[in-house]
Each structure stands twice: as C-alpha cells, then as structure tokens.
Design a protein around this motif. Sequence first.
Motif, PDB file in Angstrom:
ATOM      1  N   LYS A   1       0.815  -1.223   0.000  1.00  0.00           N
ATOM      2  CA  LYS A   1       0.000   0.000   0.000  1.00  0.00           C
ATOM      3  C   LYS A   1       0.845   1.267   0.000  1.00  0.00           C
ATOM      4  CE  LYS A   1      -4.278  -1.655   2.135  1.00  0.00           C
ATOM      5  NZ  LYS A   1      -5.214  -1.491   3.255  1.00  0.00           N
ATOM      6  N   ARG A   2       1.989   1.210   0.687  1.00  0.00           N
ATOM      7  CA  ARG A   2       2.881   2.372   0.723  1.00  0.00           C
ATOM      8  C   ARG A   2       4.113   2.065  -0.129  1.00  0.00           C
ATOM      9  NH1 ARG A   2       3.265   2.968   7.303  1.00  0.00           N
ATOM     10  NH2 ARG A   2       1.050   3.393   7.722  1.00  0.00           N
ATOM     11  N   PHE A   3       4.369   2.916  -1.103  1.00  0.00           N
ATOM     12  CA  PHE A   3       5.608   2.753  -1.859  1.00  0.00           C
ATOM     13  C   PHE A   3       6.084   4.126  -2.316  1.00  0.00           C
ATOM     14  CE2 PHE A   3       2.183   2.208  -4.992  1.00  0.00           C
ATOM     15  CZ  PHE A   3       2.563   3.069  -6.009  1.00  0.00           C
ATOM     16  N   ILE A   4       7.352   4.193  -2.657  1.00  0.00           N
ATOM     17  CA  ILE A   4       7.940   5.469  -3.084  1.00  0.00           C
ATOM     18  C   ILE A   4       8.436   5.309  -4.519  1.00  0.00           C
ATOM     19  CG2 ILE A   4      10.219   4.877  -2.131  1.00  0.00           C
ATOM     20  CD1 ILE A   4      10.503   7.861  -1.369  1.00  0.00           C
ATOM     21  N   TYR A   5       8.141   6.308  -5.342  1.00  0.00           N
ATOM     22  CA  TYR A   5       8.633   6.309  -6.718  1.00  0.00           C
ATOM     23  C   TYR A   5       9.149   7.705  -7.038  1.00  0.00           C
ATOM     24  CZ  TYR A   5       4.134   8.419  -8.135  1.00  0.00           C
ATOM     25  OH  TYR A   5       3.043   9.247  -8.275  1.00  0.00           O
ATOM     26  N   TRP A   6       9.770   7.859  -8.201  1.00  0.00           N
ATOM     27  CA  TRP A   6      10.513   9.090  -8.486  1.00  0.00           C
ATOM     28  C   TRP A   6      10.057   9.720  -9.798  1.00  0.00           C
ATOM     29  CZ3 TRP A   6      14.290  10.588  -4.906  1.00  0.00           C
ATOM     30  CH2 TRP A   6      14.493   9.658  -3.877  1.00  0.00           C
ATOM     31  N   ASN A   7       9.575  10.962  -9.696  1.00  0.00           N
ATOM     32  CA  ASN A   7       9.255  11.753 -10.882  1.00  0.00           C
ATOM     33  C   ASN A   7      10.482  12.624 -11.164  1.00  0.00           C
ATOM     34  OD1 ASN A   7       7.198  12.650 -12.876  1.00  0.00           O
ATOM     35  ND2 ASN A   7       7.590  14.630 -11.934  1.00  0.00           N
ATOM     36  N   GLY A   8      11.389  12.110 -11.963  1.00  0.00           N
ATOM     37  CA  GLY A   8      12.688  12.771 -12.093  1.00  0.00           C
ATOM     38  C   GLY A   8      13.439  12.637 -10.779  1.00  0.00           C
ATOM     39  N   ILE A   9      13.827  13.770 -10.194  1.00  0.00           N
ATOM     40  CA  ILE A   9      14.537  13.722  -8.912  1.00  0.00           C
ATOM     41  C   ILE A   9      13.594  14.022  -7.746  1.00  0.00           C
ATOM     42  CG2 ILE A   9      16.865  14.158  -9.764  1.00  0.00           C
ATOM     43  CD1 ILE A   9      14.750  17.007  -8.454  1.00  0.00           C
ATOM     44  N   GLU A  10      12.286  14.102  -8.015  1.00  0.00           N
ATOM     45  CA  GLU A  10      11.316  14.357  -6.946  1.00  0.00           C
ATOM     46  C   GLU A  10      10.764  13.042  -6.416  1.00  0.00           C
ATOM     47  OE1 GLU A  10       8.183  17.585  -7.155  1.00  0.00           O
ATOM     48  OE2 GLU A  10       6.896  15.817  -7.091  1.00  0.00           O
ATOM     49  N   PRO A  11      11.061  12.705  -5.133  1.00  0.00           N
ATOM     50  CA  PRO A  11      10.509  11.473  -4.556  1.00  0.00           C
ATOM     51  C   PRO A  11       9.041  11.644  -4.187  1.00  0.00           C
ATOM     52  CG  PRO A  11      11.813  12.641  -2.909  1.00  0.00           C
ATOM     53  CD  PRO A  11      11.905  13.438  -4.173  1.00  0.00           C
ATOM     54  N   ARG A  12       8.249  10.618  -4.487  1.00  0.00           N
ATOM     55  CA  ARG A  12       6.811  10.687  -4.214  1.00  0.00           C
ATOM     56  C   ARG A  12       6.367   9.444  -3.433  1.00  0.00           C
ATOM     57  NH1 ARG A  12       4.503  12.817 -10.125  1.00  0.00           N
ATOM     58  NH2 ARG A  12       5.304  14.950  -9.919  1.00  0.00           N
ATOM     59  N   LEU A  13       5.718   9.693  -2.317  1.00  0.00           N
ATOM     60  CA  LEU A  13       5.156   8.612  -1.514  1.00  0.00           C
ATOM     61  C   LEU A  13       3.703   8.421  -1.913  1.00  0.00           C
ATOM     62  CD1 LEU A  13       5.079   6.661   0.986  1.00  0.00           C
ATOM     63  CD2 LEU A  13       4.357   8.666   2.323  1.00  0.00           C
ATOM     64  N   CYS A  14       3.363   7.218  -2.361  1.00  0.00           N
ATOM     65  CA  CYS A  14       1.975   6.926  -2.714  1.00  0.00           C
ATOM     66  C   CYS A  14       1.247   6.483  -1.450  1.00  0.00           C
ATOM     67  CB  CYS A  14       1.926   5.832  -3.767  1.00  0.00           C
ATOM     68  SG  CYS A  14       0.286   5.594  -4.438  1.00  0.00           S
ATOM     69  N   LEU A  15       0.173   7.194  -1.109  1.00  0.00           N
ATOM     70  CA  LEU A  15      -0.557   6.946   0.134  1.00  0.00           C
ATOM     71  C   LEU A  15      -2.017   6.643  -0.176  1.00  0.00           C
ATOM     72  CD1 LEU A  15      -0.013   7.084   3.246  1.00  0.00           C
ATOM     73  CD2 LEU A  15      -0.919   9.403   3.174  1.00  0.00           C
ATOM     74  N   THR A  16      -2.500   5.470   0.279  1.00  0.00           N
ATOM     75  CA  THR A  16      -3.879   5.066  -0.013  1.00  0.00           C
ATOM     76  C   THR A  16      -4.714   4.811   1.242  1.00  0.00           C
ATOM     77  OG1 THR A  16      -3.203   2.740  -0.156  1.00  0.00           O
ATOM     78  CG2 THR A  16      -3.245   3.996  -2.218  1.00  0.00           C
ATOM     79  N   GLU A  17      -4.096   4.904   2.419  1.00  0.00           N
ATOM     80  CA  GLU A  17      -4.812   4.619   3.660  1.00  0.00           C
ATOM     81  C   GLU A  17      -5.686   5.813   4.044  1.00  0.00           C
ATOM     82  OE1 GLU A  17      -1.503   2.564   6.215  1.00  0.00           O
ATOM     83  OE2 GLU A  17      -0.728   3.489   4.397  1.00  0.00           O
ATOM     84  N   THR A  18      -6.994   5.621   4.021  1.00  0.00           N
ATOM     85  CA  THR A  18      -7.930   6.744   4.162  1.00  0.00           C
ATOM     86  C   THR A  18      -7.797   7.485   5.492  1.00  0.00           C
ATOM     87  OG1 THR A  18      -9.632   5.187   4.908  1.00  0.00           O
ATOM     88  CG2 THR A  18      -9.622   5.774   2.570  1.00  0.00           C
ATOM     89  N   LYS A  19      -7.484   6.757   6.557  1.00  0.00           N
ATOM     90  CA  LYS A  19      -7.329   7.404   7.866  1.00  0.00           C
ATOM     91  C   LYS A  19      -6.156   8.376   7.844  1.00  0.00           C
ATOM     92  CE  LYS A  19      -6.820   6.396  12.812  1.00  0.00           C
ATOM     93  NZ  LYS A  19      -6.630   5.324  13.830  1.00  0.00           N
ATOM     94  N   LEU A  20      -5.054   7.953   7.257  1.00  0.00           N
ATOM     95  CA  LEU A  20      -3.866   8.810   7.167  1.00  0.00           C
ATOM     96  C   LEU A  20      -4.087   9.963   6.186  1.00  0.00           C
ATOM     97  CD1 LEU A  20      -0.878   6.270   7.235  1.00  0.00           C
ATOM     98  CD2 LEU A  20      -2.048   7.400   9.131  1.00  0.00           C
ATOM     99  N   ILE A  21      -4.813   9.687   5.111  1.00  0.00           N
ATOM    100  CA  ILE A  21      -5.115  10.741   4.130  1.00  0.00           C
ATOM    101  C   ILE A  21      -5.939  11.850   4.780  1.00  0.00           C
ATOM    102  CG2 ILE A  21      -6.482  11.252   2.052  1.00  0.00           C
ATOM    103  CD1 ILE A  21      -5.616   8.455   1.023  1.00  0.00           C
ATOM    104  N   LYS A  22      -6.965  11.457   5.523  1.00  0.00           N
ATOM    105  CA  LYS A  22      -7.813  12.431   6.201  1.00  0.00           C
ATOM    106  C   LYS A  22      -6.998  13.281   7.178  1.00  0.00           C
ATOM    107  CE  LYS A  22     -11.813  12.918   9.232  1.00  0.00           C
ATOM    108  NZ  LYS A  22     -12.703  12.241  10.194  1.00  0.00           N
ATOM    109  N   GLU A  23      -6.140  12.615   7.953  1.00  0.00           N
ATOM    110  CA  GLU A  23      -5.306  13.330   8.926  1.00  0.00           C
ATOM    111  C   GLU A  23      -4.341  14.290   8.225  1.00  0.00           C
ATOM    112  OE1 GLU A  23      -1.774  12.363  12.191  1.00  0.00           O
ATOM    113  OE2 GLU A  23      -3.116  10.739  11.542  1.00  0.00           O
ATOM    114  N   PHE A  24      -3.732  13.820   7.135  1.00  0.00           N
ATOM    115  CA  PHE A  24      -2.756  14.633   6.403  1.00  0.00           C
ATOM    116  C   PHE A  24      -3.394  15.884   5.808  1.00  0.00           C
ATOM    117  CE2 PHE A  24      -0.397  15.433   2.359  1.00  0.00           C
ATOM    118  CZ  PHE A  24       0.804  15.859   2.936  1.00  0.00           C
ATOM    119  N   LEU A  25      -4.538  15.713   5.138  1.00  0.00           N
ATOM    120  CA  LEU A  25      -5.193  16.840   4.471  1.00  0.00           C
ATOM    121  C   LEU A  25      -5.836  17.800   5.464  1.00  0.00           C
ATOM    122  CD1 LEU A  25      -6.881  15.039   1.436  1.00  0.00           C
ATOM    123  CD2 LEU A  25      -4.747  16.329   1.458  1.00  0.00           C
TER     124      LEU A  25
END
Length: 512
Positions: free
Chosen positions: A95-119
């Motif tokens: 569910k959690r993984f990191i990928y790279w858009n050029g040199i920008e690291p991106r964390l893919c987040l799908t857990e709704t509880k964490l998404i709600k807290e983050f936003l």
Amino acid sequence: MVMVILKTLLVILVTLIFKVGYDTISYYWLTPRRIKKTMEKQGVRGPKPRFITGNIIDMASLLSNSISQDMDTISHDTVPRLLPHFVAWSNQYGKRFIYWNGIEPRLCLTETKLIKEFLAKHSSISGKSWMQQQGSKYFIGLGLLMANGEDWHHQRHMVAPAFMGEKLKGYFGQMVECTNEMLQSLQIAFESRKNEVEIGDYLTKLTADIIARTEFGSSYEKGKQIFHLLTKLQVRCAQATRHLCFPGSRFFPNTYNKEIKSMKKEVERLLMEIIQSRKDSVEIGRSHSYGNDLLGILLDEIQKNGGSLNLQLVMDECKTFFFAGHETTALLLTWTTMLLASNPYWQDKVRNEVREVFNGGTPSLDQLSKLNVLQMVINESMRLYPPATMLPRMAFQDIVLGDLYIPKGLSVWIPLLAIHHSEELWGKDVNEFKPERFASKSFMPGRFIPFAFGPRNCVGQTFAIMEGKIILAMLISRFSFTISENYKHAPVTVLTIKPKHGVQICLKPLEP
C-alpha cells in the motif's frame, strides 16, 4: 585599488559558483538520497530510480501500453488503464511505496485514515512542489491552485467571497441563460437531421461561455478568446513537463517553450485589457466598484483589504478560475451524460425527479437542493471519473502521520482514482455505476474526495455542483439520449481525465 576590486569580485564569483554547485548537488543528489534512506528504514520501498529521470521512463512505457487500445466495452475499471504504474508497484511493494518523478521522490498513500489526517491537519506545512509550480507556471501561474503557505491563505481569503452566499446566487441566471442557448443549438442540430452529436463539444463550449460571463461580465467575448488560448496552452504545458527533471529545461529555446511563452503573452495581454478598463472606470468615477462578476469581486476584495493591485496575481487567479471553473465542470458533465446515456433506468429516474421538482417550469435556485437523485448520480460520476487521477502535496516540514514519518521534501501523492475504485473500500461492485451507494449522506471520510479535503479543498465546489445540476436538469427535461454505436470508450489523462474520442450520443427531443 583595481586589484582589490578584482579580488573581491573573484571571491564573490567563486562563492556564487560554489553555492549554485552545492544547491544543485543537494537538490539532485543529497536530498533525494537522504529521503530514500529515511523511507527504507520504515520499510517503504519502490522501483529503482534512474539517474535524473527517476521512474518517468517506466511510467511512460506502462501508460503507453495501457492506453494504446480502446476498451472493447464501456468498462469503468479504469485504474489499470490510467494508473498502470500504481497497479504494478502497489502489487509489488504494498500500500505504501515510493517512486521518483525525475529527482522528486513521491510517496503513494492510499490509507484513508492517514489521508484524512494529512489533508485536515497538515495543510499549513504542505503544498505544491517546485516541479508542480514550474509545470503550470505559464498556464495558471501562482494562483490559488498553486500557491503555498501565507500566499495561499491570503489568496483564499481574497477569492472565497466570490463563491459564497448572494454572490453565488448572482450567477444562477447566467447559467440558465447559457444552458438555454445550448439546448437551442441541440434542437437545431436535431432538426437538421443530425440526431447524433458529440456532447462533450457542446458542454465544453457551454461551460466556457458560463465561466466567461461569470468571470468577465460584459467582456465575455474577450473571455472566450482567452479560453481558446488557455486550452492550447494546457496541452503544450502538459507536454513540456516531461522534460522538467532536466536542469534548465524550461529555458531551452525549443518549439514547446517558444509556443508556450508566446501564448502566455497573448493571454495576459487580453487579461490586462479587461483589468485596465475596470481600473480606469473606477479611477475616473464612472463606477463605484469593479463589477459583480468574479473578476470584479476579486478586485474589490483586494481594494477593501487595502492591498496594492498585484496585476500578475490577478491574472493568475483569472487563469485559475478558467481552468478550475471550466475544465473540471465540463468533464463532470460529459462523463455524467455518458453514464446516463448508457443507463436508461437512471436517466428516467432523474427525469422523473426533475419533472416533479420543476413542474415543467424554469428551474429556480431553491429547487436545486431537492434534486437528490441527480446529486447521487453526480457523486457516482465523480467517483468513477474524478476530475484528476492524483492529489499531490509536498511536505515542507517533517511530519509524523500515524506510524509514518514523512521527511521534509517528500511529496505525498494520493491516487484519487485508485481510492475511488478500491474494492476494499467500496465493495465487489466498485466498478459498476450504482448511484444508490450515495443514498446515505454519511460514508467513510477519506474514501470520496473529488474536491480534495480539509482547508485546501476546492473553493469553487458549490459553484461547480450548482452549475452541473442546472445543466443536467435542463438537458434531461428537454431530451432523451442514448449512447451511440460510434462511441469508443477510451479515457485518457491530460492533467484531467478526458474521453479520447469524445462522447457521441443520439438525441431525441421530448414533448413539452
């Protein structure tokens, strides 16, 4: 004396070169390496990035393969087609993984509880990354959509009044008038024996007309010119963002950059003419306000708060209004019409509700809130085909999110499309069109977020829903429609989710 000056200049030059060199190394190597190690310690891994380009080539290859063919039938299982890298990497890394858009690291987040807290809790210390801002710099600039921190708070405060209370009600009549004009065009098309139409073209023109009138009032014809230029500019900017990972790419004298700068210059020339005419009118005493349209309200708010008129910011807000207020609504209407055209049961259900509420008359603002079935249909349309596939936010400070430590400089990417299509969250019928799932107004927070969530949610969502209800209600009360045999289901992403070949429907006027 001359030698002292030369030595001083040399020291300054060497220091500057050293600083630029260190900043470049830090940006392209040290910071990404630090973030990668921090996330690996937490068990968050992802595909191995290439130097400079990261995983861009992998994503492009996966996407090219997935969209190379049109779908055989109208299937709403679009995640493998539009987010093939998400499917591949979430299966491999979880569910959690990191990928790279050029040199920008991106964390893919799908857990709704964490998404709600983050936003909800971390909006003040997260926002748009440098790469995102550069990608849209010539398109919508640093308007509300791309602003961060105090700039965002200031702009939100300035823009919000245009989408509230009486101001919002003031746009209703223009929306009805513009929709009537579109319905007349559809009637003329039918009478000229053209019963099949590409409805996306009509709806795009309609929403452009509405935003031009509500944003620029009597200058809406010039607004239409701006719209056409911005549409071309959007495509060019989307193409140019592929090269942003290369240092200095935005300064290359290539065709993309030349066309982009030329179109941006023309858009801003037209905007300046409209803004200057408002300023002149107020300064010579011909008018006591800048107007009742979106532009006038924005200028009045700046004046009311004693701020100096930042013309670039005003133009950026105007361009943002155009993109967010026109593009997303046009696509919402197009996808919803496609869904209703291919689901006659729900089309009849909505039509019966509209007839009961409007009683054969022109819609009024108070009646819109009674269109519950239509609202369910709109929600289901936005679930299946949200305006954007991803919701991005970069952490400007270290953030602790549940059991996850997010270091400064890491972008959090929330895959809206994947969340809206999650079998775990929505059930086994997740890829079916079932508006009844929205019959209950209470559902799990964080799983349905077409307009984002928290303080940075879409300021114009009430405007968009009001416009969508008016147009769909009036369309469905005048015409019945079915999906054409010529329709090819092929969703693609160009910043937003679009039908590659348009949406062809067959119209039949209804008796008054």
